[in-house]
Write an enzyme that holds these catalytic residues in place. Structure first.
Site, PDB file in Angstrom:
ATOM      1  N   SER A   1       0.912  -1.398   0.076  1.00 20.64           N
ATOM      2  CA  SER A   1       0.139   0.004   0.001  1.00 20.64           C
ATOM      3  C   SER A   1       0.783   1.361  -0.025  1.00 20.64           C
ATOM      4  O   SER A   1       0.341   2.564  -0.243  1.00 20.64           O
ATOM      5  CB  SER A   1      -0.753   0.263   1.258  1.00 20.64           C
ATOM      6  OG  SER A   1      -0.185   0.380   2.470  1.00 20.64           O
TER       7      SER A   1
ATOM      8  N   LYS B   1       1.055   4.824   7.075  1.00 20.13           N
ATOM      9  CA  LYS B   1       0.097   5.545   5.928  1.00 20.13           C
ATOM     10  C   LYS B   1       0.720   6.813   5.910  1.00 20.13           C
ATOM     11  O   LYS B   1       1.423   7.375   6.994  1.00 20.13           O
ATOM     12  CB  LYS B   1      -1.038   5.584   6.290  1.00 20.13           C
ATOM     13  CG  LYS B   1      -1.759   4.050   6.308  1.00 20.13           C
ATOM     14  CD  LYS B   1      -1.944   3.717   4.935  1.00 20.13           C
ATOM     15  CE  LYS B   1      -2.683   2.203   4.974  1.00 20.13           C
ATOM     16  NZ  LYS B   1      -2.438   1.347   3.807  1.00 20.13           N
TER      17      LYS B   1
END
Length: 140
Positions: free
Chosen positions: A60, A97
């Site tokens: 990701s 993230k």
């Protein structure tokens, strides 16, 4: 994700370092190849007492240069700001993230279009552990 604590008692190891940059284009014939030493601890770790390592898992964050199995260097002494890549505990799950703010609300953004952003609601529990300052990955 595996966490690896930094052991501040270890003395930095110094490796040979050639001051002249390694050309990725044409080589300069006048380059100065003076050999010095370089400590990766001094180069990559700004706040040893507040630094720890973690191993990345998944795809990701590939757009940010973080690939599966990379080693992340995380600094807990830095205050996370919008745009920083952070390691955080979200509802009991450890994630990496990019922290961004939309309309003053935190959003955890992936760096791969296959993964949607995580827009936090009032019932979710987010604890930012630190800011990712460096990434170490192998080329082979």
């Amino acid at each position: 994700m595996k966490l690896v604590p930094l052991i501040p008692e270890l003395k930095p190891v110094k490796y040979p370092y050639y001051r002249s940059p390694a050309a990725c284009g044409f080589v300069s014939p006048a380059a100065d190849y003076l050999q010095e030493t370089l400590s990766l601890d001094q180069l990559l770790i700004r706040h040893p007492a507040a630094t720890f390592f973690a191993r990345a898992q998944g795809q990701s964050m590939e757009g940010a240069g973080i690939f599966n199995e990379d080693i992340l260097i995380i600094d807990r002494s830095l205050t996370p700001k919008s745009g920083d890549v952070v390691i955080a505990l979200l509802d009991g799950e450890l994630i990496v993230k990019r922290l961004v703010y939309r309309e003053s609300k935190p959003v955890l953004q992936s760096e791969n279009p296959d993964y949607p952003p995580i827009v936090l609601d009032s019932e979710q529990n987010l604890d930012v552990w630190g800011v990712v300052t460096e990434v170490v990955h192998h080329l082979r």
